[in-house]
Each structure stands twice: as C-alpha cells, then as structure tokens.
Design a protein around this motif. Sequence first.
Motif, mmCIF file in Angstrom:
data_model
loop_
_atom_site.group_PDB
_atom_site.id
_atom_site.type_symbol
_atom_site.label_atom_id
_atom_site.label_comp_id
_atom_site.label_asym_id
_atom_site.label_seq_id
_atom_site.Cartn_x
_atom_site.Cartn_y
_atom_site.Cartn_z
ATOM 1 N N LEU A 16 0.388 5.481 38.637
ATOM 2 C CA LEU A 16 0.405 6.706 39.612
ATOM 3 C C LEU A 16 -1.207 6.907 39.606
ATOM 4 O O LEU A 16 -1.540 7.547 40.718
ATOM 5 N N TYR A 17 -1.513 7.463 38.551
ATOM 6 C CA TYR A 17 -3.122 7.718 38.386
ATOM 7 C C TYR A 17 -4.063 6.836 38.983
ATOM 8 O O TYR A 17 -4.886 7.083 39.988
ATOM 9 N N THR A 18 -3.674 5.709 38.601
ATOM 10 C CA THR A 18 -4.728 4.525 39.421
ATOM 11 C C THR A 18 -4.694 4.469 40.919
ATOM 12 O O THR A 18 -5.649 4.565 41.649
ATOM 13 N N LEU A 19 -3.444 4.452 41.395
ATOM 14 C CA LEU A 19 -3.279 4.737 42.667
ATOM 15 C C LEU A 19 -3.976 6.213 43.425
ATOM 16 O O LEU A 19 -4.264 6.134 44.710
ATOM 17 N N ARG A 78 -6.479 -2.819 36.870
ATOM 18 C CA ARG A 78 -6.941 -1.580 36.680
ATOM 19 C C ARG A 78 -6.209 -0.707 35.869
ATOM 20 O O ARG A 78 -6.340 0.512 35.719
ATOM 21 N N THR A 79 -5.062 -1.247 35.305
ATOM 22 C CA THR A 79 -4.010 -0.696 34.344
ATOM 23 C C THR A 79 -4.178 -1.251 33.047
ATOM 24 O O THR A 79 -4.695 -2.317 32.955
ATOM 25 N N LEU A 80 -3.428 -0.519 32.056
ATOM 26 C CA LEU A 80 -3.392 -1.294 30.898
ATOM 27 C C LEU A 80 -1.992 -2.159 30.760
ATOM 28 O O LEU A 80 -1.703 -2.345 29.370
ATOM 29 N N VAL A 124 -6.153 5.046 20.064
ATOM 30 C CA VAL A 124 -4.826 4.901 19.638
ATOM 31 C C VAL A 124 -4.146 6.072 19.164
ATOM 32 O O VAL A 124 -3.082 6.387 19.451
ATOM 33 N N THR A 125 -4.994 6.973 18.226
ATOM 34 C CA THR A 125 -4.586 8.212 17.852
ATOM 35 C C THR A 125 -4.101 9.054 19.023
ATOM 36 O O THR A 125 -3.170 9.749 19.165
ATOM 37 N N MET A 126 -5.043 9.203 19.867
ATOM 38 C CA MET A 126 -4.976 10.014 21.041
ATOM 39 C C MET A 126 -3.817 9.725 22.045
ATOM 40 O O MET A 126 -3.055 10.413 22.176
ATOM 41 N N MET A 127 -3.589 8.311 22.225
ATOM 42 C CA MET A 127 -2.547 7.777 23.160
ATOM 43 C C MET A 127 -1.272 7.931 22.396
ATOM 44 O O MET A 127 -0.250 8.498 23.226
ATOM 45 N N ARG A 128 -0.979 7.952 21.207
ATOM 46 C CA ARG A 128 0.328 8.258 20.289
ATOM 47 C C ARG A 128 0.557 9.769 20.526
ATOM 48 O O ARG A 128 1.789 10.044 20.786
ATOM 49 N N VAL A 146 3.325 -5.046 35.534
ATOM 50 C CA VAL A 146 3.078 -4.022 36.482
ATOM 51 C C VAL A 146 3.928 -4.329 37.711
ATOM 52 O O VAL A 146 4.371 -3.515 38.383
ATOM 53 N N SER A 147 4.227 -5.798 38.117
ATOM 54 C CA SER A 147 5.157 -6.151 39.131
ATOM 55 C C SER A 147 6.519 -5.409 39.024
ATOM 56 O O SER A 147 7.077 -4.858 39.858
ATOM 57 N N ARG A 148 7.196 -5.568 37.703
ATOM 58 C CA ARG A 148 8.444 -4.828 37.509
ATOM 59 C C ARG A 148 8.306 -3.502 37.718
ATOM 60 O O ARG A 148 9.158 -2.987 38.015
ATOM 61 N N LEU A 149 7.417 -2.836 37.225
ATOM 62 C CA LEU A 149 7.154 -1.289 37.125
ATOM 63 C C LEU A 149 7.057 -1.036 38.701
ATOM 64 O O LEU A 149 7.615 0.072 39.256
#
Length: 175
Positions: free
Chosen positions: A47-50, A66-68, A24-28, A74-77
């Motif tokens: 994009l990374y996953t693809l 495979r995404t968070l 969490v610290t790294m992600m922030r 995901v569908s909307r994105l």
Amino acid sequence: MADHDYAHKVSPVAAWEALFRAQVTMMRMLAEDFPSQVISLTEYDVLYTLSIQPERRMRIRDLNTRTLLTQPSVSRLVDRLAARGILSKSVDPSDGRGTIVSLTTDGFEVYREAARVHGRTISHEMSKALHPDELAQLLALCDKLRISVSGGTDDCVVDTAPEAAAEAPSAATAE
C-alpha cells in the motif's frame, strides 16, 4: 584514533552487517508493534508503494521490483487485497498482457490510518538514536548505495516519510 583512521579500518562487509542487523532489528520491532488490525506490515509495504505513485497505481511487474516480496507472493497478496476492496486490478490499456494495480479510495484510507501511527513509531525510534544531521546522512548514504547497486537508476521513491504521505493531499483529493 582519529575519525579518518577509523574509517579506513572498517571493511565493507562489517558496514553491511551493521546496516543489515540494524534494519532487521528495526523491522522486528515494527512488525511487533504494527498498528493495524486490518492490514499486516507486508500488506502495508504494498500500500505504501502504491500510495507514492502517480494516481496511486502501477503495473504489477513494477510493484514486484519495489516491494520486499517475491513475485508469486505479491500476486497472491494483491488478489487478497483486491478481494477486500483495498486494491483494484485492471488490464493495462497500453499492453493487454499487463495488469495495473490501483489503491482504492477505501484502501488509501486504510493505508493512511496505519501510516499515521506507523510513521510516529518510526520517527520516535529513529530520532531517539540519530540526530537530524545523522538522519540526513543516513538517507543520503542509503540512496547512494541503492542507486549504485541498481545500476545508476533512481526509479524508486524512498524519501517520502509514511506520515507525510499519509497526510499529504493526493491529486485526487486536492481538486
């Protein structure tokens, strides 16, 4: 106290909390410093996953696992990124009910640009805290945990560094 004595005193819950809080610290920090004005860190995850899939494409249901993000997110994105020409969507030829999502050539360039800077930031922060042998141990332990939790399947590629994926020639560009 010897190292082996300490290892027996650490509870799985304490180890999980340490891993979770470090993530969490790294992600922030990464979200605050994300290098792109074109895509968000969440879009980058897709994009990374693809980018690490064969032909930079996969079924949307596999992308969901495979995404968070949640399936509706995901569908909307994907729809938003397709409208911007970063992704394309097509009917799965092997199953007309499924949708294939592909990273476009322009989308891969957007990904590469963000990945170069993002990868350098990750490398800097990780290398600042951990020695190479500790990075290898962390990778091995995280893979072991992920594989165990997923029921022994290793269908998720996670050992490709963003900067390496961004720099590596793809099958399409290597010809």
